[in-house]
Design an enzyme around this catalytic site. Structure first.
Site, short mmCIF file in Angstrom:
data_model
loop_
_atom_site.label_atom_id
_atom_site.label_comp_id
_atom_site.label_asym_id
_atom_site.label_seq_id
_atom_site.Cartn_x
_atom_site.Cartn_y
_atom_site.Cartn_z
N ASP B 23 43.71 32.06 37.60
CA ASP B 23 44.07 30.66 37.33
C ASP B 23 44.32 30.48 35.84
OD1 ASP B 23 43.70 29.97 39.95
OD2 ASP B 23 42.01 28.61 39.59
N LYS B 80 49.88 25.42 43.03
CA LYS B 80 49.22 24.75 44.16
C LYS B 80 49.86 23.42 44.49
CE LYS B 80 44.52 26.44 43.07
NZ LYS B 80 44.18 27.33 44.18
N GLY B 152 35.32 26.77 41.97
CA GLY B 152 34.80 26.06 40.81
C GLY B 152 33.29 26.08 40.69
N ARG B 164 32.98 38.06 55.41
CA ARG B 164 32.24 38.75 56.47
C ARG B 164 32.58 38.18 57.84
NH1 ARG B 164 28.47 42.60 55.46
NH2 ARG B 164 27.42 42.58 53.44
N GLY B 234 39.36 31.98 39.66
CA GLY B 234 39.78 30.67 39.20
C GLY B 234 39.14 30.34 37.87
#
Lengths: 191, 291
Positions: B23, B80, B152, B164, B234
């Site tokens: 990001d 995005k 975040g 998983r 990010g």
């Protein structure tokens, strides 16, 4: 015969899958020791900027370059072609310089311009070619043989032990270019 | 010649495998990411940690920022749009970014529908917490999946949970007798066609990256060992003490995820990681993954 696929980044598993379909042993190559155990090396598609950096850090740059100069067979697709060329623009740190061509990166444009097309490859036939943010050859050395072109641009080329394609045969399940490369390895063993 | 085919869309994701997508919020950060060896950057107005802190409505970034980033780097640029906001996606396609992320990190624009991604020439990546969710996104035309994790936070637990679960559910589909797939599709709310595709291929038919909470080289190597194809980082890089060094270290750990010596070397002396926020401390409405 074992063919190595540079396994630092990119679609190396797709290349290994094609080798498997051909019944050829393949292995990923991430360090200089692994390079000792293969008879030829495929440099896959990936992000050329990232691959160039990783190639430098992995200690594989010099061994590949030296072997390439001694006739070791190499096959590069897309990013692999960029790394094998003499020069790339925009520039990418060091180039392996093992085939006498200069290439322009992302020459067809951004992803929105990426495309598929059918084209004819000499001594192989019609292939479905997937071009993704593909490079173009902007200078062709006198020793380089063009095996296929598309809209007047060379897209498959060979100079003795080095084969390059600006598209991704490994993404369309095309096996004949890998077969051709395996044949280059067999011919070298017999010469 | 045909542009925008599914093979061309999913093919770009194949080229990003084994790599790190970072990001960035400006051209300078994009340059740092590229030099560190990122395979792509995600152009944003704010990283998720700052979106959390700022509150309010989070939207598509200013096209000026996206264009500046596109001018600065040669690696692919993603951007995005809000979930269901197909005109933001049209704008991103007009700007000719390389990949569109229909992202839960931004405030959703449609309470019921995601974007019809088949209508676009550009490829989409979408988040998923489980296989049924991934299947629905694929049915809408997504060409790449990423686990949602919890963006975040710098807490990797949700990314691990989602990766998983997806792996486990893929195994379940592969082992389910063909005649029981319809029932599974009904139970899961997953399109049958996609389940059949997964059964035939024995895996998810597109590339699956990990995202949402990855902050250290060891986090990245953990996700790679759990079987993802690459990682999104990010806030983890540019919210840390030394972004350039951390970015390189995460790339190294992603490449050599099977080699603990290399991951150890990459982890050394990076300065403080992002402070983060444990997912357990979040209020229900603060969770982005349920969007």
């Amino acid at each position: 015969m074992t063919i190595g696929v540079l396994g630092l980044q990119g679609d190396f598993r797709e290349h290994l899958h094609i080798l498997e379909q051909l019944g050829i042993a393949g292995r990923d190559v991430r360090n200089p020791q692994a390079l000792e155990e293969v008879e030829g090396l495929i440099i896959p598609g990936g992000e050329s900027t990232a691959l160039a950096r990783l190639l430098d850090n992995s200690g594989l740059f010099e061994p590949i370059r030296q072997r390439g100069h001694r006739g070791f067979p190499l096959f590069g697709t897309c990013a692999g072609m960029i790394l094998l060329a003499k020069r790339a623009s925009p520039a990418l740190g060091r180039s392996l310089g093992l085939i006498d061509i200069d290439v322009a990166r992302n020459a067809y444009g951004r992803q929105i311009e990426s495309f598929e097309a059918e084209l004819e490859v000499n001594s192989i036939g019609r292939v479905q070619a997937v071009f993704i943010r593909a490079p173009q050859v902007i200078r062709l050395g006198p020793e380089v043989q063009v095996l296929a072109d598309y809209q007047g641009q060379p897209v498959v080329a060979r100079q003795s032990n080095v084969l390059v394609a600006s598209f991704h045969p490994e993404l369309s399940g095309e096996t004949r270019l890998h077969e051709y490369f395996a044949q280059m390895i067999v011919e070298r063993a017999h010469s | 010649m045909e542009k925008g085919t599914f093979r061309v869309k999913s093919g770009l994701a194949e080229m990003l495998k084994g790599g790190v997508i970072m990001d960035v919020v400006n051209a300078e950060q994009a340059r740092v990411a590229e030099q560190a060896g990122a395979v792509a950057v995600m152009a944003l107005e704010r990283v998720p940690a700052d979106i959390r802190a700022a509150g309010g409505v989070a939207r598509m970034a200013d096209p000026r920022i996206i264009k500046e980033i596109m001018k600065t780097v040669t690696i692919p640029v993603m951007a995005k749009c809000r979930i269901g906001h197909f005109t933001e996606a049209q704008v991103l396609q007009a700007l000719a970014v390389d990949y569109i992320d229909e992202s839960e990190v931004l405030t959703p624009a449609d309470p019921h529908n995601h974007i019809d991604k088949w209508a676009f020439k550009l490829p989409f990546v979408c988040g998923a917490r489980n296989l049924p969710e991934a299947c629905r996104r694929l049915a809408e035309g997504a060409a790449m999946i990423r686990t949602k994790g919890e963006a975040g936070t710098g807490d990797v637990i949700e990314a691990v949970r989602h990766m998983r679960l997806i792996k486990q559910q893929v195994r379940q589909v592969v082992q389910t007798p063909e005649e029981e797939l319809v029932r599974l599709a009904k139970e899961w709310g997953a399109p049958l066609g996609v389940l059949q595709l997964i059964q035939a291929e024995g895996k998810l038919p597109v590339v699956n990256f990990a995202a949402g909470g990855i902050a250290t080289p060891a986090d990245a190597a953990l996700m790679m060992q759990l079987g993802c194809d690459g990682v999104f980082v990010g806030s983890g890089i540019f919210k840390s003490d030394n972004p350039a060094k951390r970015a390189q270290a995460i790339v190294l750990a992603t490449t050599y995820y099977q080699d603990p010596d290399k991951v150890a070397e990459a982890s050394e002396n990076l300065g403080e990681a992002m402070k983060g926020k444990a997912v357990g401390e979040l209020e229900e409405h603060e969770r982005m993954q349920t969007r």
